[in-house]
Design a protein around this motif. Structure first.
Motif, PDB file in Angstrom:
ATOM      1  N   ARG A 149       0.829  -1.201   0.000  1.00  0.00           N
ATOM      2  CA  ARG A 149       0.000   0.000   0.000  1.00  0.00           C
ATOM      3  C   ARG A 149       0.876   1.270   0.000  1.00  0.00           C
ATOM      4  O   ARG A 149       0.582   2.268  -0.687  1.00  0.00           O
ATOM      5  CB  ARG A 149      -0.939  -0.004   1.210  1.00  0.00           C
ATOM      6  N   GLN A 151       3.877   1.532  -1.180  1.00  0.00           N
ATOM      7  CA  GLN A 151       4.515   1.652  -2.490  1.00  0.00           C
ATOM      8  C   GLN A 151       3.524   2.214  -3.514  1.00  0.00           C
ATOM      9  O   GLN A 151       3.887   3.104  -4.324  1.00  0.00           O
ATOM     10  CB  GLN A 151       5.014   0.267  -2.955  1.00  0.00           C
ATOM     11  N   GLN A 152       2.284   1.774  -3.488  1.00  0.00           N
ATOM     12  CA  GLN A 152       1.271   2.310  -4.422  1.00  0.00           C
ATOM     13  C   GLN A 152       0.978   3.784  -4.145  1.00  0.00           C
ATOM     14  O   GLN A 152       0.815   4.591  -5.085  1.00  0.00           O
ATOM     15  CB  GLN A 152      -0.016   1.484  -4.286  1.00  0.00           C
ATOM     16  N   TYR A 153       0.939   4.167  -2.889  1.00  0.00           N
ATOM     17  CA  TYR A 153       0.687   5.561  -2.538  1.00  0.00           C
ATOM     18  C   TYR A 153       1.835   6.459  -3.016  1.00  0.00           C
ATOM     19  O   TYR A 153       1.612   7.566  -3.524  1.00  0.00           O
ATOM     20  CB  TYR A 153       0.529   5.692  -1.014  1.00  0.00           C
ATOM     21  N   GLU A 155       3.867   5.833  -5.550  1.00  0.00           N
ATOM     22  CA  GLU A 155       3.810   5.934  -7.013  1.00  0.00           C
ATOM     23  C   GLU A 155       2.705   6.892  -7.444  1.00  0.00           C
ATOM     24  O   GLU A 155       2.851   7.650  -8.416  1.00  0.00           O
ATOM     25  CB  GLU A 155       3.575   4.546  -7.625  1.00  0.00           C
ATOM     26  N   LYS A 156       1.613   6.912  -6.738  1.00  0.00           N
ATOM     27  CA  LYS A 156       0.514   7.820  -7.064  1.00  0.00           C
ATOM     28  C   LYS A 156       0.913   9.277  -6.820  1.00  0.00           C
ATOM     29  O   LYS A 156       0.644  10.171  -7.644  1.00  0.00           O
ATOM     30  CB  LYS A 156      -0.700   7.469  -6.210  1.00  0.00           C
ATOM     31  N   MET A 157       1.582   9.522  -5.691  1.00  0.00           N
ATOM     32  CA  MET A 157       2.046  10.892  -5.372  1.00  0.00           C
ATOM     33  C   MET A 157       3.116  11.347  -6.360  1.00  0.00           C
ATOM     34  O   MET A 157       3.160  12.538  -6.737  1.00  0.00           O
ATOM     35  CB  MET A 157       2.602  10.914  -3.935  1.00  0.00           C
ATOM     36  N   ASP A 158       3.949  10.447  -6.785  1.00  0.00           N
ATOM     37  CA  ASP A 158       5.038  10.812  -7.702  1.00  0.00           C
ATOM     38  C   ASP A 158       4.486  11.163  -9.092  1.00  0.00           C
ATOM     39  O   ASP A 158       5.048  12.020  -9.811  1.00  0.00           O
ATOM     40  CB  ASP A 158       6.025   9.648  -7.785  1.00  0.00           C
ATOM     41  N   ALA A 159       3.388  10.543  -9.475  1.00  0.00           N
ATOM     42  CA  ALA A 159       2.808  10.808 -10.802  1.00  0.00           C
ATOM     43  C   ALA A 159       1.933  12.051 -10.814  1.00  0.00           C
ATOM     44  O   ALA A 159       1.623  12.599 -11.879  1.00  0.00           O
ATOM     45  CB  ALA A 159       1.997   9.589 -11.246  1.00  0.00           C
ATOM     46  N   ASP A 160       1.551  12.531  -9.658  1.00  0.00           N
ATOM     47  CA  ASP A 160       0.666  13.705  -9.556  1.00  0.00           C
ATOM     48  C   ASP A 160       1.534  14.952  -9.586  1.00  0.00           C
ATOM     49  O   ASP A 160       2.382  15.168  -8.717  1.00  0.00           O
ATOM     50  CB  ASP A 160      -0.142  13.625  -8.257  1.00  0.00           C
TER      51      ASP A 160
END
Length: 563
Positions: A149, A151-153, A155-160
């Motif tokens: 979880r 790691q997914q968070y 990756e989501k923050m890095d793409a935003d």
């Protein structure tokens, strides 16, 4: 087959071993009850034997002169010994089985408790280790999910593009931390897994097998001990069989010793009166004066001078005549010369009375000799007593002897009178004098009731028995304080004694003893204060009775003590 195959049946094995202990307790109770039965049976047999034993001064004891009565007495004695063997069985069952099993049960319970305690402890340990493994496994699973979880968070923050760089960095650090925690949980889980596998292997292949092997050994020992006890149970009976057989053989021997002919002779000896059958009755011619003649021992001869009217004459024979006014001749009743008895019974009674008087004379003479010895000792040793103090007693004894001798002469005169009138004297043995050797004779007064003489004037109902026994040494005399011990016959030992005080024994006939010395008693104190003892075959003599402690044998036939 081993108990190892029952590793998954721990609870059932526990129940089985408990049942085994209960079985041992049940068998112990069974043996105990058998022992009580043997004890009660032996007690009842002993009481039965005692109940039917002849009692002193009773008719049962008098009847012991018959072989069948003696056989019954022997049977009772053997039965008493037979009861003793059942007591032995009860004692052996108690000592060899009950006591041993009771002690073994305590050890068995303790051992069983220890083994199952170890088994439960091992089971608890493996269960605890399993719980630790499960906990580390769940923690590892949880940390892995958290790391995913994070790691997914990140990756989501890095793409935003709207998220600040600081927020992205914070999400990246959080993801790294979660990955590290998951890695640590994985290591812990792996470590617990290896530890559990090792402990599980030890549990099922080392610890539990050892415990189950001990339980198997315990159970086999219990079964083996039961087998030994059951074998002992039978051996206890087998051990007494030889003695029981001897008791039964004794009963058989007693039964075979019964002699009907001898008993018949004894009946004749006890009851015969000595009268001869009446003679022939002559024809009475009523046409002439009646002249009736009969034998000397006929019915009419016993009633001389008493003529009966011929019209009342009866044709009955004298043994069957019944007298309504019959006398009851119990012991001590009737005239002193026993003239109320028929000749044979009178002879026996007179002979028994003479024997009894002679025994009394012998007792008085023994007392006189003892007092004479004591007087001699007092004369030689005045410090021990006054010689004149025994003179009154000596005078009294001399008077008693003269009186008894006079009685003997009187009864011997009556006996001589009876024997002269007896039709046959071939089997009569008269004892004349005080110390003449006698034939062993048993005289019974136990005659049948309603037995009458030709004149119907007596009835014998006697309840006592007088025995005349042979005197093997009629001329024996009481030993004096002199040096003639070697000329006398060696006296048997009748007991032992222990010297309480030292005695020097300066006088002739005495023997010196030391305090605490053990000696053999060969003659009791006869009232003179001295006891005859023996140290060995060559040394014997008299010691003061007050200086020793005497222990006589129960079956010793020593001299009686007269005071």
């Amino acid at each position: 087959m081993s108990f190892l195959s029952l590793q998954d049946q721990f609870d059932n094995l526990e129940k089985h071993t408990q049942w085994g202990i209960e079985f041992v307790e049940k068998y112990t109770k069974f043996v105990k009850e058998r022992s009580e039965i043997e004890t009660n049976y032996a007690k009842q047999i002993r009481n039965l034997s005692k109940k039917y034993q002849p009692k002193k001064n009773s008719r049962e004891e008098e009847e012991s002169k018959y072989t069948f009565c003696r056989a019954f007495l022997m049977t009772l004695n053997e039965l008493n010994d037979y009861a003793g063997q059942h007591e032995v069985i009860a004692e052996n069952l108690t000592s060899q089985i009950i006591t041993e099993l009771t002690r073994y049960l305590q050890d068995l319970k303790t051992e069983r408790k220890s083994h199952f305690h170890d088994g439960r402890k091992a089971q608890q340990h493996i269960e605890s280790s399993w719980k630790q493994l499960e906990a580390s496994k769940r923690r590892f699973e949880r940390d892995c999910k958290e790391a995913d979880r994070a790691q997914q968070y990140f990756e989501k923050m890095d793409a935003d593009i709207n998220v600040t760089k600081a927020d992205v960095e914070k999400a990246r650090q959080q993801a790294q931390m979660r990955h590290q925690m998951a890695s640590d949980s994985k290591s812990d889980y792996s470590s617990y897994l290896q530890k559990f596998n090792q402990e599980q292997n030890d549990h099922y292949y080392t610890i539990i097998p050892n415990i189950f092997q001990k339980l198997q050994d315990m159970e086999e020992k219990r079964i083996e001990r039961l087998g030994v006890c059951m074998k002992t149970f039978s051996e206890v009976d087998r051990q007494v069989l030889p003695i029981v057989g001897q008791c039964l053989d004794g009963m058989t021997k007693a039964a075979e010793s019964i002699e009907p002919k001898t008993d018949s002779k004894q009946v004749v000896e006890s009851y015969k009166s000595g009268f001869e059958p009446p003679g022939d009755v002559e024809f009475e011619d009523y046409g002439q004066a009646m002249k009736r003649t009969v034998s000397e021992n006929s019915l009419s001869n016993a009633r001389e001078g008493k003529e009966k009217p011929t019209s009342k004459s009866k044709g009955k024979l004298w043994p069957f005549i019944k007298n309504k006014n019959k006398l009851s001749l119990k012991l001590g009743s009737g005239p002193e010369d026993f003239s109320h008895l028929p000749p044979e019974q009178r002879r026996k009674k007179l002979q028994g009375k003479i024997d009894e008087l002679n025994k009394d004379i012998q007792k008085e003479m023994d007392q006189r000799d003892a007092l004479t010895k004591m007087k001699d000792v007092y004369v030689k040793n005045p410090q021990m007593g006054d010689p004149a103090s025994v003179d009154p007693r000596l005078s009294e004894i001399s008077q008693n002897i003269e009186k008894l001798q006079s009685e003997v002469q009187k009864f011997e005169g009556w006996l001589a009178e009876v024997e002269e009138r007896m039709p046959s004297k071939s089997d009569t043995h008269r004892r004349s004098g005080f110390y003449e050797t006698q034939n062993s004779t048993t005289v019974s007064n136990n005659c049948a009731q309603d037995r009458e003489s030709p004149d119907g004037s007596y009835t014998e109902e006697q309840n006592s028995e007088i025995q005349v026994k042979a005197n093997p040494n009629p001329t024996s005399t009481t030993p004096e304080f002199d040096d003639e011990f070697d000329d006398e016959e060696t006296l048997p030992t009748i007991g032992t004694c222990k010297a309480l005080y030292p005695f020097e024994g300066h006088n002739e006939g005495t023997i010196a003893v030391a305090e605490g010395e053990l000696l053999y008693v060969i003659e009791e104190d006869k009232g003179d204060g001295w006891t005859r003892v023996r140290r060995n075959e060559d040394e014997e003599g008299y010691v003061p009775t007050s200086y020793i402690e005497v222990l006589l044998e129960t079956n010793a036939k020593g001299a009686m003590t007269y005071i």
